[in-house]
Design an enzyme around this catalytic site. Structure first.
Site, short mmCIF file in Angstrom:
data_model
loop_
_atom_site.label_atom_id
_atom_site.label_comp_id
_atom_site.label_asym_id
_atom_site.label_seq_id
_atom_site.Cartn_x
_atom_site.Cartn_y
_atom_site.Cartn_z
N GLU A 272 -57.35 24.83 -70.18
CA GLU A 272 -57.94 25.61 -71.27
C GLU A 272 -56.89 26.50 -71.94
O GLU A 272 -57.02 26.85 -73.11
CB GLU A 272 -59.11 26.46 -70.72
CG GLU A 272 -60.31 26.46 -71.65
CD GLU A 272 -61.55 27.06 -71.03
OE1 GLU A 272 -62.54 26.32 -70.87
OE2 GLU A 272 -61.57 28.26 -70.71
N HIS A 294 -54.55 8.75 -49.67
CA HIS A 294 -55.28 7.48 -49.52
C HIS A 294 -56.13 7.18 -50.74
O HIS A 294 -57.08 6.41 -50.67
CB HIS A 294 -56.14 7.54 -48.25
CG HIS A 294 -55.30 7.73 -47.02
ND1 HIS A 294 -54.87 6.68 -46.24
CD2 HIS A 294 -54.76 8.85 -46.47
CE1 HIS A 294 -54.13 7.15 -45.24
NE2 HIS A 294 -54.04 8.46 -45.36
N LYS A 402 -70.29 22.91 -77.81
CA LYS A 402 -71.40 23.84 -77.58
C LYS A 402 -72.36 23.81 -78.76
O LYS A 402 -73.56 23.65 -78.60
CB LYS A 402 -70.84 25.27 -77.47
CG LYS A 402 -70.57 25.76 -76.08
CD LYS A 402 -70.49 27.29 -76.13
CE LYS A 402 -69.50 27.83 -75.14
NZ LYS A 402 -69.21 29.25 -75.33
O1 PA5 Z 1 -61.94 30.95 -69.38
C1 PA5 Z 1 -62.86 31.09 -70.14
O2 PA5 Z 1 -62.85 31.97 -71.04
C2 PA5 Z 1 -64.10 30.24 -70.04
O3 PA5 Z 1 -63.95 29.23 -69.10
C3 PA5 Z 1 -65.31 31.08 -69.67
O4 PA5 Z 1 -65.08 31.69 -68.43
C4 PA5 Z 1 -66.57 30.25 -69.61
O5 PA5 Z 1 -66.79 29.59 -70.82
C5 PA5 Z 1 -67.78 31.14 -69.30
O6 PA5 Z 1 -67.88 32.14 -70.27
P1 PA5 Z 1 -68.74 33.41 -70.01
O7 PA5 Z 1 -68.10 34.21 -68.93
O8 PA5 Z 1 -68.76 34.14 -71.31
O9 PA5 Z 1 -70.10 32.96 -69.59
#
Ligand code: PA5
Length: 412
Positions: A272, A294, A402
């Site tokens: 990410e 394995h 989303k």
């Molecule tokens: O790293 C990030 O920003 C994302 O993976 C969020 O943690 C994830 O989308 C969850 O978001 P939130 O904490 O707003 O529910």
């Protein structure tokens, strides 16, 4: 302290696909400059290791919840992976069924798969359960859907249902409004810390403290990592070099079942943070030694030469488990010896085949070292972001899917 052994990346050791010492020195110098840049105006996550005062308050608060039979974390992505990582690394590997367990059974529900939500409802009694709802934005649909499900069960079975809830959320969003309206115990998520960098904030610390993990040691390890900066700097430099040499797959392979979830956490952090429009981004892949010898190693040894392998090796603290079976080559050896030999053998065989690999050497699995490890990986990721010229702290690409999902939901 944790060290990074990169002998198996150097060209004089592994051949032409390795990096020369000179090139490495230059790149490590550039990576160190990136870290210096960050230090001038540190991103939020770099302040987390030094919040000992907050951690003390969290520990005190956590003490009030230790008598619950279960703790259920409702969150997703960065609001769940760190929790699983800490529990799996630092609690008994079979914590929930271990005899003599002194802290609540620990569950993380990080999906909107209804089968899993239903299954969890079948094995916990809401009356005996603390639900910790974690969402920085306070709006994440998967998390809220699971929250609404359990809230209904809770309200149906407990009069003082608010006592079974703790929220960890930002200053805005649905969950914050709900908390204000009903007076639910709520911890903040520091505004300047993104989900995947939040494990050392309230997000990771409160549930860890409830489950008996020494969160002070966790922070101490992370704080001391600052004295060991060459580790994240070298890791970022090497990863970016190999990525640019078309080795765009980073296989992250702990030789430790306890650190298997750390590999999931790392994959999210790396993917990410570094997978952005401006560049195609390295692809992190999870593997666990020795299990995946394995399963995946055949591909890494003989398949496309587009990979760099990161091992995590644990030096001390594993049980020995000596074997006694006359006539077999394992006789007189221990399971630990076998495990370590497999780690070294796999790294050595990859090196002989000219495939770059490096090993984080972790002295022992404990809260201090896990704090140090996670923080070093976060720093590496931030530095790699600067080297690759991407913003490692946003995730605009998550939005499109989303939006489409919510549209589909609305249209039925
Ligand atoms: O790293 C990030 O920003 C994302 O993976 C969020 O943690 C994830 O989308 C969850 O978001 P939130 O904490 O707003 O529910």
């Amino acid at each position: 302290m944790i060290e990074l052994n990169y002998d198996n990346c150097i060209d004089t050791n592994i051949g032409k696909e390795g990096i020369s010492e000179d090139k490495f020195e230059t790149l490590a110098g550039q990576a160190a400059e990136c870290l210096e840049e960050y230090k001038k105006s540190p991103p939020g996550f770099m302040n987390l290791p030094f919040r000992f005062g907050e951690a003390e308050k969290i520990m005190k608060e956590a003490g009030k919840y230790k008598n619950f039979k279960n703790i259920v974390i409702l969150g997703i992505g960065g609001s769940a992976l760190g929790n699983t990582t800490l529990n799996d690394a630092l609690n008994h590997p079979y914590h929930n069924i271990a005899e003599g367990r002194k802290t609540p059974r620990f569950f993380v529900l990080d999906n909107s798969d209804p089968s899993r939500t239903e299954a969890l409802s079948q094995v916990i009694d809401p009356k005996e359960t603390l639900f910790v709802v974690i969402t920085k934005s306070g709006t994440t649909a998967e998390t809220l859907a699971n929250f609404f499900h359990f809230l209904k069960l809770l309200k149906d079975s407990v009069e003082n249902w608010k006592e079974n809830l703790v929220f960890i959320t930002g200053s805005k969003g649905f969950l914050r409004e709900f908390s204000d309206m009903h007076g639910i115990k709520t911890f903040p998520v520091p505004e300047d810390v993104g989900g995947r960098y939040s494990v050392l904030s309230e997000v990771g610390l409160f549930p860890a403290a409830v489950s008996g993990i020494n969160i002070m040691s966790l922070l101490e390890g992370a704080a001391d990592a600052a004295e060991n900066e060459h580790v994240p700097v070298n890791y970022a430099a090497l990863q970016c070099y190999f990525y640019r040499k078309s080795k765009n797959i980073n296989v992250f392979m702990p030789y430790s079942s306890r650190l298997a979830s750390a590999a999931d956490w790392f994959c999210q952090l790396w993917a990410e943070s570094l997978g952005k429009k401006e560049s195609s981004g390295p692809t992190p892949v999870k593997a666990v030694g020795a299990t995946d010898q394995h399963s995946q190693i055949q591909l890494y040894m003989e398949g496309p030469r587009d990979k760099v392998i990161t091992f995590l090796g644990v030096e001390e603290g594993m049980p020995e488990l000596k074997l006694d079976f006359e006539g077999h080559f394992l006789n007189g050896k221990s399971i630990r010896q076998l495990f370590k030999a497999e780690e070294k053998g796999t790294a050595g065989a990859l090196a002989q085949a000219g495939i770059p690999n490096m090993t984080f050497k972790i002295p022992e699995i404990n809260a201090y070292n896990v704090g140090e490890l996670l923080y070093q990986l976060e720093v590496s990721c931030a530095v790699a972001g600067k080297l690759l010229k991407v913003n490692p702290f946003d995730q605009p690409g998550v939005e499109a899917g989303k939006k489409l999902s919510y549209k589909i939901l609305e249209e039925g």
